[in-house]
Design a protein around this motif. Structure first.
Motif, mmCIF file in Angstrom:
data_model
loop_
_atom_site.group_PDB
_atom_site.id
_atom_site.type_symbol
_atom_site.label_atom_id
_atom_site.label_comp_id
_atom_site.label_asym_id
_atom_site.label_seq_id
_atom_site.Cartn_x
_atom_site.Cartn_y
_atom_site.Cartn_z
ATOM 1 N N ASN A 1 32.734 30.110 34.334
ATOM 2 C CA ASN A 1 33.266 30.276 32.990
ATOM 3 C C ASN A 1 33.915 29.004 32.451
ATOM 4 O O ASN A 1 34.083 28.860 31.240
ATOM 5 C CB ASN A 1 34.277 31.422 32.948
ATOM 6 C CG ASN A 1 34.691 31.767 31.532
ATOM 7 O OD1 ASN A 1 33.847 31.975 30.661
ATOM 8 N ND2 ASN A 1 35.989 31.793 31.279
ATOM 9 N N ILE A 2 34.279 28.071 33.317
ATOM 10 C CA ILE A 2 34.927 26.849 32.833
ATOM 11 C C ILE A 2 33.986 26.072 31.927
ATOM 12 O O ILE A 2 34.358 25.666 30.812
ATOM 13 C CB ILE A 2 35.405 25.981 34.015
ATOM 14 C CG1 ILE A 2 36.513 26.694 34.784
ATOM 15 C CG2 ILE A 2 35.899 24.618 33.510
ATOM 16 C CD1 ILE A 2 36.981 25.962 36.030
ATOM 17 N N ASN A 3 32.762 25.877 32.382
ATOM 18 C CA ASN A 3 31.800 25.150 31.547
ATOM 19 C C ASN A 3 31.458 25.934 30.289
ATOM 20 O O ASN A 3 31.388 25.368 29.188
ATOM 21 C CB ASN A 3 30.523 24.864 32.336
ATOM 22 C CG ASN A 3 30.694 23.715 33.314
ATOM 23 O OD1 ASN A 3 31.635 22.934 33.216
ATOM 24 N ND2 ASN A 3 29.791 23.611 34.258
ATOM 25 N N ASN A 4 31.253 27.236 30.428
ATOM 26 C CA ASN A 4 30.892 28.039 29.262
ATOM 27 C C ASN A 4 32.036 28.123 28.253
ATOM 28 O O ASN A 4 31.816 28.104 27.034
ATOM 29 C CB ASN A 4 30.458 29.435 29.700
ATOM 30 C CG ASN A 4 29.116 29.422 30.412
ATOM 31 O OD1 ASN A 4 28.473 28.372 30.513
ATOM 32 N ND2 ASN A 4 28.687 30.561 30.918
ATOM 33 N N ALA A 5 33.263 28.209 28.757
ATOM 34 C CA ALA A 5 34.414 28.206 27.860
ATOM 35 C C ALA A 5 34.525 26.875 27.119
ATOM 36 O O ALA A 5 34.831 26.835 25.922
ATOM 37 C CB ALA A 5 35.696 28.470 28.652
ATOM 38 N N THR A 6 34.253 25.791 27.822
ATOM 39 C CA THR A 6 34.263 24.471 27.185
ATOM 40 C C THR A 6 33.238 24.405 26.065
ATOM 41 O O THR A 6 33.527 23.933 24.950
ATOM 42 C CB THR A 6 33.973 23.371 28.228
ATOM 43 O OG1 THR A 6 34.933 23.460 29.291
ATOM 44 C CG2 THR A 6 34.034 21.989 27.597
ATOM 45 N N LEU A 7 32.039 24.899 26.345
ATOM 46 C CA LEU A 7 30.979 24.901 25.334
ATOM 47 C C LEU A 7 31.357 25.754 24.130
ATOM 48 O O LEU A 7 31.082 25.374 22.979
ATOM 49 C CB LEU A 7 29.678 25.413 25.953
ATOM 50 C CG LEU A 7 29.047 24.535 27.041
ATOM 51 C CD1 LEU A 7 27.901 25.269 27.724
ATOM 52 C CD2 LEU A 7 28.555 23.214 26.458
ATOM 53 N N ARG A 8 31.999 26.890 24.383
ATOM 54 C CA ARG A 8 32.367 27.777 23.270
ATOM 55 C C ARG A 8 33.452 27.153 22.394
ATOM 56 O O ARG A 8 33.423 27.263 21.168
ATOM 57 C CB ARG A 8 32.817 29.137 23.813
ATOM 58 C CG ARG A 8 31.689 29.964 24.414
ATOM 59 C CD ARG A 8 32.129 31.397 24.684
ATOM 60 N NE ARG A 8 33.144 31.493 25.714
ATOM 61 C CZ ARG A 8 32.906 31.699 27.006
ATOM 62 N NH1 ARG A 8 31.649 31.806 27.445
ATOM 63 N NH2 ARG A 8 33.900 31.803 27.871
ATOM 64 N N VAL A 9 34.430 26.505 23.009
ATOM 65 C CA VAL A 9 35.481 25.859 22.220
ATOM 66 C C VAL A 9 34.891 24.732 21.383
ATOM 67 O O VAL A 9 35.201 24.595 20.190
ATOM 68 C CB VAL A 9 36.603 25.341 23.145
ATOM 69 C CG1 VAL A 9 37.602 24.499 22.345
ATOM 70 C CG2 VAL A 9 37.327 26.500 23.837
ATOM 71 N N LEU A 10 34.029 23.934 21.986
ATOM 72 C CA LEU A 10 33.392 22.850 21.230
ATOM 73 C C LEU A 10 32.538 23.417 20.101
ATOM 74 O O LEU A 10 32.529 22.884 18.978
ATOM 75 C CB LEU A 10 32.539 21.991 22.171
ATOM 76 C CG LEU A 10 33.306 21.152 23.201
ATOM 77 C CD1 LEU A 10 32.333 20.452 24.147
ATOM 78 C CD2 LEU A 10 34.201 20.134 22.513
ATOM 79 N N ASP A 11 31.824 24.495 20.370
ATOM 80 C CA ASP A 11 30.990 25.133 19.351
ATOM 81 C C ASP A 11 31.828 25.598 18.174
ATOM 82 O O ASP A 11 31.440 25.449 17.005
ATOM 83 C CB ASP A 11 30.238 26.316 19.982
ATOM 84 C CG ASP A 11 29.342 27.032 18.995
ATOM 85 O OD1 ASP A 11 28.407 26.394 18.473
ATOM 86 O OD2 ASP A 11 29.583 28.227 18.736
ATOM 87 N N THR A 12 32.997 26.145 18.454
ATOM 88 C CA THR A 12 33.911 26.579 17.397
ATOM 89 C C THR A 12 34.301 25.419 16.487
ATOM 90 O O THR A 12 34.498 25.590 15.277
ATOM 91 C CB THR A 12 35.179 27.200 18.024
ATOM 92 O OG1 THR A 12 34.815 28.352 18.785
ATOM 93 C CG2 THR A 12 36.185 27.599 16.959
ATOM 94 N N LEU A 13 34.375 24.240 17.070
ATOM 95 C CA LEU A 13 34.776 23.044 16.316
ATOM 96 C C LEU A 13 33.587 22.293 15.729
ATOM 97 O O LEU A 13 33.752 21.200 15.182
ATOM 98 C CB LEU A 13 35.576 22.107 17.229
ATOM 99 C CG LEU A 13 36.919 22.666 17.718
ATOM 100 C CD1 LEU A 13 37.477 21.809 18.839
ATOM 101 C CD2 LEU A 13 37.919 22.754 16.562
ATOM 102 N N GLY A 14 32.395 22.871 15.865
ATOM 103 C CA GLY A 14 31.211 22.236 15.298
ATOM 104 C C GLY A 14 30.679 21.074 16.118
ATOM 105 O O GLY A 14 30.112 20.123 15.574
ATOM 106 N N ILE A 15 30.850 21.167 17.445
ATOM 107 C CA ILE A 15 30.375 20.112 18.344
ATOM 108 C C ILE A 15 29.416 20.734 19.352
ATOM 109 O O ILE A 15 29.732 21.748 19.989
ATOM 110 C CB ILE A 15 31.536 19.434 19.088
ATOM 111 C CG1 ILE A 15 32.538 18.848 18.090
ATOM 112 C CG2 ILE A 15 31.027 18.342 20.023
ATOM 113 C CD1 ILE A 15 33.817 18.331 18.733
ATOM 114 N N GLU A 16 28.259 20.131 19.495
ATOM 115 C CA GLU A 16 27.265 20.598 20.464
ATOM 116 C C GLU A 16 27.323 19.721 21.710
ATOM 117 O O GLU A 16 27.310 18.488 21.623
ATOM 118 C CB GLU A 16 25.867 20.523 19.853
ATOM 119 C CG GLU A 16 24.750 20.980 20.789
ATOM 120 C CD GLU A 16 23.377 20.792 20.162
ATOM 121 O OE1 GLU A 16 22.372 20.959 20.881
ATOM 122 O OE2 GLU A 16 23.304 20.457 18.953
ATOM 123 N N ALA A 17 27.422 20.355 22.872
ATOM 124 C CA ALA A 17 27.453 19.628 24.136
ATOM 125 C C ALA A 17 26.102 19.746 24.831
ATOM 126 O O ALA A 17 25.591 20.852 25.023
ATOM 127 C CB ALA A 17 28.547 20.166 25.043
#
Length: 414
Positions: free
Chosen positions: A183-199
């Motif tokens: 979940n650490i990586n997925n949570a990171t991706l979700r937070v970035l997605d919320t801010l309009g950033i694609e990882a």
């Protein structure tokens, strides 16, 4: 400190580096006061100053013994001493030279060689480690306490966002993190997605090289670094703005690719560029704290204790930013007493030096418990797993908490 290099190392890159670093040491001893192993053992040779002298003697021609190597092995490589040193001694780099030179002369037993080789192979292969870890989770109730402590119960990973954004960063997935705490990586991706950033995580990228390098498989570690640079370079050419890392142990290594590959004419320039673009996830998010705060209306927790990993506070010299970000989101964040000290995880240290490792863990947990937290947060998978093995208090990556706060706020406002 004046050094007269022996012929075997004079004129070599390692010799020049050892001489350069030793020349900065003034033997003041400030480092000893903040060394975790010296505090536990009280032996000068198990502190930075003593180890520096051991390395100096060997590069000057003294014959090392297995005891010499054992003093270096007991070092956590926490680099707390570097934060303390008024002369800027780069102890971690000197230790790498010392371990490499001394192990080559002393050697190791067959058992030690096999143990280290297995660790280097297992921990740097997500497929192998993931299979072994899932098997361990299934058998966890039957495992002996020493193994059971190393295997955390399975947790849901959550969904990975699929939206594309104009802003793009690269993200290192890590070797053990996807299996231990997906979940650490997925949570990171979700937070970035919320801010309009694609990882983006290129499949060809793999281990950062830290595990192999610190187990003295330095050539293989440098190959890991070159492979990652090759995997990332096309994306950097296409405009990826940063290489984001949410495991601070990996982050400190990637930030030093330029140093490790400085003598490689084919990779030196690219490695320096990669190091320049590498950042911990908090460094990317800190400037957007106000934007995150606007989206957080509900707090799942009120008080958390923060354990700053050594690789973040001493290795990367990133201090205060995680606490400031969480406080901006409305949380009370407590630092334990002696927050500068290592928890004892330190990569493979908990396997190779379990007695010292668990003493340090228990000391850290006792200090964290004094803050009476509802949860403990950190920024490195090794610290998280190590601390969770000794407490019933939930231990998580701070990015998971931010993700949870965003999700609960969104559901509460819908």
């Amino acid at each position: 400190m004046q050094t007269n290099l022996a012929d075997f190392i004079k004129g070599t890159p390692e010799g020049s580096e050892a001489e350069r670093i030793l020349g900065k040491c003034v033997h003041c001893g400030f480092c000893t006061a903040t060394c975790p192993t010296y505090q536990l053992l009280g032996d000068e040779l198990d502190g930075p100053r003593g180890r520096i002298y051991l390395i100096k003697q060997v590069v000057e021609g003294a014959t090392p013994t297995a005891k010499t190597l054992s003093h270096l092995d007991r070092c956590l490589t926490c680099r707390n001493c570097e934060s303390t040193c008024p002369s800027g001694v780069e102890y971690g780099k000197l230790l790498d030279v010392g371990r490499h030179v001394i192990e080559a002369q002393v050697g190791r037993s067959f058992k030690e060689r096999m143990q280290r080789r297995l660790l280097a192979k297992l921990m740097t292969s997500p497929a192998m480690f993931g299979t072994a870890y899932r098997f361990g989770q299934q058998l966890r109730p039957l495992l002996p306490p020493s193994l059971k402590a190393k295997v955390l119960p399975a947790k849901p990973a959550g969904v990975r966002p699929t939206r594309q954004h104009a802003r793009k960063v690269l993200m290192l997935e890590g070797c053990v993190q996807p299996a231990m705490q997906p979940n650490i990586n997925n949570a990171t991706l979700r937070v970035l997605d919320t801010l309009g950033i694609e990882a983006v995580s290129p499949p060809a990228a793999g281990c950062c090289g830290a595990v192999r390098y610190h187990l003295n498989e330095q050539d293989a570690a440098l190959d890991d670094m070159r492979r990652n640079i090759d995997a990332w370079w096309p994306h950097l050419d296409q405009g990826a703005e940063a290489i984001v890392i949410n495991a601070s142990g990996c982050g400190v290594t990637v930030k030093e690719y330029g140093y490790y590959l400085r003598n490689d004419p084919a990779y030196a320039v690219k490695a320096a560029r990669v190091s320049e673009l590498a950042c911990d996830i908090v460094e990317l998010l800190a400037p957007m704290a106000a934007t995150l705060a606007e989206r957080v209306r509900r707090h799942p927790l009120e008080c958390v204790a923060y354990h700053p990993p050594c690789t973040l506070q001493h290795g990367q010299r990133v201090r205060g930013r995680v606490e400031a970000l969480l406080q901006a989101l409305g949380l009370v964040v407590m630092l334990p007493a002696d927050s500068h000290l290592c928890c004892g995880s330190a990569g493979t240290y908990s396997v190779l030096q379990p007695a010292l490792s668990y003493r340090l863990r228990d000391n850290k947990l006792a200090a964290l418990a004094q803050t009476q937290p509802q949860a403990i947060v950190s920024a490195n998978i090794g610290c998280i797993g190590h601390l969770q093995s000794g407490t019933a208090t939930p231990v998580m990556h701070w990015i998971e908490l931010v993700d949870r706060m965003l999700a609960e706020s969104a559901s509460g406002s819908s």
